[in-house]
Design an enzyme around this catalytic site. Sequence first.
Site, PDB file in Angstrom:
ATOM      1  N   ARG A  47      -9.767  34.795 -57.730  1.00 60.10           N
ATOM      2  CA  ARG A  47      -9.349  32.713 -56.370  1.00 60.10           C
ATOM      3  C   ARG A  47      -8.354  32.877 -57.982  1.00 60.10           C
ATOM      4  O   ARG A  47      -7.342  32.087 -57.394  1.00 60.10           O
ATOM      5  CB  ARG A  47     -10.198  32.256 -56.760  1.00 60.10           C
ATOM      6  N   TYR A  99       6.233  14.416 -40.653  1.00 63.89           N
ATOM      7  CA  TYR A  99       5.784  16.216 -40.057  1.00 63.89           C
ATOM      8  C   TYR A  99       4.417  15.055 -39.746  1.00 63.89           C
ATOM      9  O   TYR A  99       3.805  15.078 -40.262  1.00 63.89           O
ATOM     10  CB  TYR A  99       5.655  17.290 -41.035  1.00 63.89           C
ATOM     11  N   ASP A 172      10.237  18.309 -48.933  1.00 63.96           N
ATOM     12  CA  ASP A 172       9.912  19.445 -48.317  1.00 63.96           C
ATOM     13  C   ASP A 172      10.498  20.447 -47.700  1.00 63.96           C
ATOM     14  O   ASP A 172      11.370  20.046 -46.650  1.00 63.96           O
ATOM     15  CB  ASP A 172       8.692  18.992 -46.904  1.00 63.96           C
ATOM     16  N   LYS A 197       6.855  29.547 -42.061  1.00 56.45           N
ATOM     17  CA  LYS A 197       8.123  29.939 -41.079  1.00 56.45           C
ATOM     18  C   LYS A 197       9.196  30.645 -41.584  1.00 56.45           C
ATOM     19  O   LYS A 197       8.697  31.990 -41.205  1.00 56.45           O
ATOM     20  CB  LYS A 197       8.065  28.399 -41.033  1.00 56.45           C
TER      21      LYS A 197
HETATM   22  N1  PLP Z   1       6.038  20.755 -43.095  1.00 58.56           N
HETATM   23  C1  PLP Z   1       6.547  21.199 -41.802  1.00 58.56           C
HETATM   24  C2  PLP Z   1       8.320  20.323 -41.597  1.00 58.56           C
HETATM   25  C3  PLP Z   1       5.755  21.885 -40.800  1.00 58.56           C
HETATM   26  O1  PLP Z   1       7.094  22.108 -39.815  1.00 58.56           O
HETATM   27  C4  PLP Z   1       4.197  22.088 -40.833  1.00 58.56           C
HETATM   28  C5  PLP Z   1       3.613  23.116 -39.850  1.00 58.56           C
HETATM   29  O2  PLP Z   1       4.701  22.952 -38.974  1.00 58.56           O
HETATM   30  C6  PLP Z   1       4.010  22.667 -42.499  1.00 58.56           C
HETATM   31  C7  PLP Z   1       4.507  21.316 -43.247  1.00 58.56           C
HETATM   32  C8  PLP Z   1       2.514  22.326 -42.438  1.00 58.56           C
HETATM   33  O3  PLP Z   1       2.902  23.858 -42.857  1.00 58.56           O
HETATM   34  P1  PLP Z   1       1.433  24.583 -42.080  1.00 58.56           P
HETATM   35  O4  PLP Z   1       1.351  24.788 -40.241  1.00 58.56           O
HETATM   36  O5  PLP Z   1       1.904  26.084 -42.687  1.00 58.56           O
HETATM   37  O6  PLP Z   1      -0.064  24.634 -42.531  1.00 58.56           O
END
Ligand code: PLP
Length: 377
Positions: A47, A99, A172, A197
């Site tokens: 961990r 998001y 982000d 992604k």
């Molecule tokens: N930030 C963006 C722009 C996203 O599109 C997403 C998920 O779709 C996230 C954060 C969150 O990531 P996760 O789905 O890996 O928790």
Amino acid sequence: MQIETLAVHAGRRVDSATGAVAQPIHLSTTFERDPNGKWPRGYTYSREENPNRETLEKCLAALEGGKEALVFSSGLAVVNAVVQAMEPGDHLIFPDDVYYGLRRVIGEVFAEWKLESSFVDMTDTGAVSAAAMKPNTRLLWVESPSNPMLRVADLSAIAQIARKANAVSICDGTFTTPVIQRPFDFGIDMVMHSTTKYIAGHSDVVGGALITKHDNYLFERARKSQKYGGAVPSPFDCWLTRRGVDTLVLRVRQQSANAREIAEFLRGHAAVERVLYPGLSAHPQHELARAQMPGGFGGMLSVQVRGGRQEAMGVAARVRIFTRATSLGGTHSLIEHRASVEGPQSVIPANLLRISAGIENVDDLKADLDQALRPLL
Ligand code: PLP
């Protein structure tokens, strides 16, 4: 080293015990101590430290040009770690079209934490400046381009506002990856990714990362959430993600080129009302995007079809090569009706479809969209 070389080599070395070129997956949860009670190899308990996690963290820090990275079990685990690092009474600023999962974290997970949140139009630098006047402002969160409206925020201006307010700025970078845009070049303090992604790139592993340009207290608190709070990815997840990064540059360049050609094609289509893509000269922040996104305009675009929800759902129902699914950044093209994914609170137009361009032949992709749109004519 240039990004193409870093994507292949950063964080990696031939295994000294066996000569294995591909890193072994270290499933061991615990590591041997020396007779003197020390752990000279640097690993104690998985961990806290794990060789596969360390490889991925070094790689992502190098790709972004940052000092250090932490990887988590999802993108939203990064968001949780950052918000957990705040103190009661702190003021946080987010984009008004952030998001939607982040909005849920703020509104539902941390509802009782006495945090103050402002959701601001990040394309309006004056509005961001005004929001950051509050003396308790600690965090400016920016997403550029935004999801799914593809609005572009001025990263330099936002970094400067944060500095003046004595707050930390986080970008982000999920939609762009360092192949397209490098937020540290514009003065941003930290970058986060949903590595689920583009970074991992094959729609087969969930993960997140936080990368810092320099030492700061929020990063140190997030480190505690990761190591002691336990929001860690498994060794296999880290291994898969690191393997995905080998082809990150090739994939993202192709996805970006495909998205641009699809956007141009849809722009001239009689069944389409509007195309949202920062690479189009008609995009309201196109000039800013050109300056800020030297690697291209990314693989994501949104399209508003002529009609409403029913017409948009009809287009999504007719595609044959695109897959109807949420998420983005995989090798295969995806299409989704965003408002119905986000649910009744969504402010996304009912006729909007979000597209994640894959690496397929772009003529096949355009032909698929064309046959799906034609019944609207
Ligand atoms: N930030 C963006 C722009 C996203 O599109 C997403 C998920 O779709 C996230 C954060 C969150 O990531 P996760 O789905 O890996 O928790």
